[in-house]
Design a protein around this motif. Sequence first.
Motif, PDB file in Angstrom:
ATOM      1  N   SER A   1      -3.356   6.311  -4.631  1.00 20.48           N
ATOM      2  CA  SER A   1      -4.562   7.123  -4.514  1.00 20.48           C
ATOM      3  C   SER A   1      -4.233   8.554  -4.941  1.00 20.48           C
ATOM      4  O   SER A   1      -3.289   9.155  -4.415  1.00 20.48           O
TER       5      SER A   1
ATOM      6  N   ASP B   1       0.880  -1.155   0.000  1.00 15.55           N
ATOM      7  CA  ASP B   1       0.000   0.000   0.000  1.00 15.55           C
ATOM      8  C   ASP B   1       0.929   1.219   0.000  1.00 15.55           C
ATOM      9  O   ASP B   1       1.512   1.566   1.018  1.00 15.55           O
TER      10      ASP B   1
ATOM     11  N   LYS C   1      -3.892  11.961  -2.545  1.00 14.85           N
ATOM     12  CA  LYS C   1      -2.764  12.203  -1.632  1.00 14.85           C
ATOM     13  C   LYS C   1      -1.665  13.003  -2.315  1.00 14.85           C
ATOM     14  O   LYS C   1      -0.698  13.396  -1.678  1.00 14.85           O
TER      15      LYS C   1
END
Length: 385
Positions: free
Chosen positions: A197, A174, A200
């Motif tokens: 993501s 992750d 971010k």
Amino acid sequence: MQIYLDHGATTPPRPEVIDTMTAVMQSQWGNPSSLHWWGERSTMIIERSRLQVASLINADPEGIIFTSGGSESDNMAMIGIARQYAQPQHMIISAIEHSAVRIPALFLEQNGWAITRLPVNQQGQVNPEDLAKSIRPNTVLVSIIAAQNEIGTIQPIEKLGQICRNANVLFHTDAVQAIGKLPIDVQAMPIDLLSISAHKFYGTQGIGALYLNPIAHQRSPVTLILGGGQERGYRSGTESVAAIAGFGIAAELAEKELYSESIRLTQLRDRLFTLLADIPELVPTGATGGDRLPHHLSFYHQNYNGRQLVRELNYAGIGISSGSACSSGAIEPSSTLLALGYSEDQAKNSIRITLGKSTTTVDIDWTAQAIHQILQRLDSCPAKN
Ligand SMILES: Cc1ncc(COP(=O)(O)O)c(C=O)c1O
């Protein structure tokens, strides 16, 4: 004066992202699955973004699957791989994963899977030897967070990934907090699956990607969202073309600015650490120096609850976050801090400050002064916590 220092929670979409998304929504809104001109134009936008996102992590663009964000990517890696197997097997995670990995692991455990949670040291790092010892004949996936959201600690990803590669076990990381802050090269590093993501690093919320290398492709993770078979069957649903376009431009700019921003943020971060070092009750948590995200500071306070400090700073116009969560009306201590060996009280008293593109030296000095003043005022009040 308002100072946003919670870039670990989300970042404001940068102007280039807003401009790109606005232009796409105004004139390139076709359904990418449509065969006509409108659809083709949307497909071209998606494919350009795929190249931009792939370039940020030096991936083959074929390996990029667009998702709704980090949580979906993590779920797809864990549950998608698990659904390949008729019988429950074994997975390994660390004790300080984000809930987007932690909760899917719990779900699998409740469904008969064996889950090993690797301990971490007080800086929050996994010992590669512990990983090597934990791999079993039926281990199918190891998932270790690249850089931890609450404490900013960076894991020895290359060593951990190499152990998995030697054992022929898939390695997922992750990298939601790491991307755009640390150089990640999935061809040079032994990473099979990686979650990203956009929000971010100055893209928008609700868009992200899962990277799969050819080894992970061969073990064909099963899709979580069934339907029209978009994203080569991995993720059905009409693509959010504008969000993907914004993600692409955010990735391109993050790649360009990676080194200069990291150096700038590291200097600001260390300046704030230094300015707060004369408050003995404010104890830094997580790793130091190069093993820490460049924009990230975290502490626990010996006397005051993290949520109280967040509220006090909010009144002063400064946005930070606390490590504790509110569950069923009760304040839950940060599970990450507990895993690092801190007490429940220390874990409840944790705070995180995360800097970003807009952060200046003036913001840092102002914030340090505000923290000093707030703590002096709280100390002079009889009721603590
Ligand atoms: C480490 C980590 N993983 C996953 C996520 C979830 O990402 P998203 O908000 O895109 O679902 C976050 C968000 O805070 C995160 O910090």
